[in-house]
Design an enzyme around this catalytic site. Structure first.
Site, mmCIF file in Angstrom:
data_model
loop_
_atom_site.group_PDB
_atom_site.id
_atom_site.type_symbol
_atom_site.label_atom_id
_atom_site.label_comp_id
_atom_site.label_asym_id
_atom_site.label_seq_id
_atom_site.Cartn_x
_atom_site.Cartn_y
_atom_site.Cartn_z
ATOM 1 N N HIS A 1 -9.604 1.442 4.510
ATOM 2 C CA HIS A 1 -8.363 1.627 5.271
ATOM 3 C C HIS A 1 -8.641 2.594 6.422
ATOM 4 O O HIS A 1 -9.425 3.527 6.285
ATOM 5 C CB HIS A 1 -7.266 2.175 4.359
ATOM 6 C CG HIS A 1 -5.925 2.162 5.010
ATOM 7 N ND1 HIS A 1 -5.522 3.129 5.905
ATOM 8 C CD2 HIS A 1 -4.897 1.270 4.936
ATOM 9 C CE1 HIS A 1 -4.311 2.834 6.341
ATOM 10 N NE2 HIS A 1 -3.906 1.711 5.762
ATOM 11 N N GLY B 1 2.136 2.396 10.689
ATOM 12 C CA GLY B 1 3.112 3.472 10.542
ATOM 13 C C GLY B 1 3.785 3.880 11.843
ATOM 14 O O GLY B 1 4.491 4.886 11.898
ATOM 15 N N LYS C 1 0.239 4.249 -0.284
ATOM 16 C CA LYS C 1 -0.354 5.485 0.257
ATOM 17 C C LYS C 1 -0.038 6.641 -0.708
ATOM 18 O O LYS C 1 0.077 6.404 -1.901
ATOM 19 C CB LYS C 1 0.132 5.734 1.684
ATOM 20 C CG LYS C 1 -0.021 4.482 2.558
ATOM 21 C CD LYS C 1 0.079 4.736 4.010
ATOM 22 C CE LYS C 1 -0.086 3.397 4.746
ATOM 23 N NZ LYS C 1 -0.240 3.563 6.181
ATOM 24 N N GLU D 1 -7.063 5.005 7.528
ATOM 25 C CA GLU D 1 -6.840 6.421 7.193
ATOM 26 C C GLU D 1 -8.050 6.998 6.469
ATOM 27 O O GLU D 1 -8.374 8.178 6.613
ATOM 28 C CB GLU D 1 -5.546 6.560 6.367
ATOM 29 C CG GLU D 1 -4.317 6.367 7.243
ATOM 30 C CD GLU D 1 -3.105 5.771 6.543
ATOM 31 O OE1 GLU D 1 -3.039 5.809 5.303
ATOM 32 O OE2 GLU D 1 -2.223 5.255 7.262
ATOM 33 N N GLU E 1 -5.979 -4.644 10.378
ATOM 34 C CA GLU E 1 -4.930 -3.654 10.611
ATOM 35 C C GLU E 1 -5.229 -2.894 11.902
ATOM 36 O O GLU E 1 -6.016 -1.938 11.883
ATOM 37 C CB GLU E 1 -4.857 -2.661 9.452
ATOM 38 C CG GLU E 1 -4.482 -3.285 8.129
ATOM 39 C CD GLU E 1 -3.816 -2.273 7.207
ATOM 40 O OE1 GLU E 1 -2.736 -2.579 6.700
ATOM 41 O OE2 GLU E 1 -4.366 -1.174 7.017
ATOM 42 N N ASN F 1 0.880 -1.174 0.000
ATOM 43 C CA ASN F 1 0.000 0.000 0.000
ATOM 44 C C ASN F 1 0.911 1.216 0.000
ATOM 45 O O ASN F 1 1.464 1.574 1.035
ATOM 46 C CB ASN F 1 -0.895 -0.034 1.256
ATOM 47 C CG ASN F 1 -1.684 1.255 1.429
ATOM 48 O OD1 ASN F 1 -1.789 2.058 0.508
ATOM 49 N ND2 ASN F 1 -2.241 1.448 2.619
ATOM 50 N N SER G 1 2.924 -2.052 10.368
ATOM 51 C CA SER G 1 4.369 -2.145 10.616
ATOM 52 C C SER G 1 4.940 -3.529 10.323
ATOM 53 O O SER G 1 5.820 -4.015 11.038
ATOM 54 C CB SER G 1 4.694 -1.719 12.057
ATOM 55 O OG SER G 1 4.335 -0.358 12.258
HETATM 56 P P1 PGA Z 1 2.572 0.350 7.611
HETATM 57 O O1 PGA Z 1 1.130 0.598 6.931
HETATM 58 O O2 PGA Z 1 3.073 -0.960 7.090
HETATM 59 O O3 PGA Z 1 3.410 1.507 7.150
HETATM 60 O O4 PGA Z 1 2.354 0.320 9.080
HETATM 61 C C1 PGA Z 1 0.235 -0.460 6.727
HETATM 62 C C2 PGA Z 1 -1.037 0.067 6.110
HETATM 63 O O5 PGA Z 1 -1.452 1.163 6.462
HETATM 64 O O6 PGA Z 1 -1.640 -0.598 5.246
#
Ligand code: PGA
Length: 244
Positions: A95, A172, A11, A97, A166, A9, A208
């Site tokens: 997601h 992140g 982003k 976000e 998640e 992903n 992460s």
């Molecule tokens: P990350 O993000 O691996 O940077 O923690 C995962 C995601 O948001 O899909």
């Protein structure tokens, strides 16, 4: 379909020149072991570039969001059918976000999953609790509520989707759920899927995921791979995760 799937992903990261290098490195570095699948979900403007760079390879591509609507006067929105025209197999929906920063409700996420399927895309439906919700002991209730909204909309069509657990507190942040924490929630998701005869849906873990923790996470019985943010922007790290 179970078997290991790893999805990047990106982003809101990327640029034409750096994408070219990343796509080339992924393409040359990916010799899929039996039963392994790899995909990248890129920003809308780069879908054509993913299609050009990855067509004919063993790497699939997709988008990170779509509108729940099919067409019309919705300035700035992008439909599932538009995304499908660029050869996408996947689209991430729900997601955290999107849920928190763009106010997407459970109902909107469910409608987006249905819109994706109507266009022939596989939605990767994200669920997960915040730190506050985990500390309040409501992880199971939150994940069940998010999942049930999608189940109510899709019914047995959920069998053709992918799910991603998640935990928001792990995205992140460098904080990863322990394999035991991940497995506990994945088992809950699997039980609910089994109750609608869809136990074979791939359930990915995200938050992460790195080369050094992927193996332990992916070894959990109900973890079918990963949804990878930051580490998907570095070819060597992402490929190491994909091979884990
Ligand atoms: P990350 O993000 O691996 O940077 O923690 C995962 C995601 O948001 O899909």
């Amino acid at each position: 379909m179970r078997g290991k799937l790893v999805v990047g992903n990106w982003k809101m990261h990327g640029g034409l020149r750096q994408n070219d290098a990343l796509f080339a490195d992924l393409r040359s570095g990916w010799n899929p072991p039996e039963g392994r699948r790899l995909a990248v979900c890129v920003p809308f403007p780069y879908l054509w570039q993913a299609q050009a760079a990855l067509s004919g390879s063993a790497i699939a591509w997709g988008a990170q969001n779509i509108s729940e609507r099919a067409t019309g006067a919705f300035t700035g929105e992008v439909s599932a059918a538009m995304v499908a025209e660029f050869g996408c197999r996947y689209v991430i929906v729900g997601h955290s976000e999107r849920r928190t920063l763009f106010a997407e409700t459970d109902a909107v996420v469910a409608a987006k999953a249905a819109a994706a399927m109507a266009a022939g895309l596989t939605p990767i439906v994200c669920v997960g609790e915040t730190l506050q919700e985990r500390e309040a002991g409501s992880t199971e209730a939150v994940v069940a509520r998010q999942l049930d909204a999608v189940l109510a909309e899709l019914g047995i069509r959920i069998a053709d989707a992918v799910l991603a657990y998640e935990p928001v507190w792990a995205i992140g942040t460098g904080l990863t759920a322990s394999p035991a924490q991940a497995q506990a929630v994945h088992a809950l998701v699997r039980r609910r899927l089994r109750s609608v005869d869809a136990a074979d849906v791939a359930v990915l873990y995200g938050g992460s995921v790195k080369a050094d923790n992927a193996q332990a996470l992916f070894a959990c019985p109900d973890v079918d791979g990963g949804l990878v943010g930051g580490a998907s922007l570095k070819a060597a790290e992402f490929l190491a995760i994909a091979h884990a």
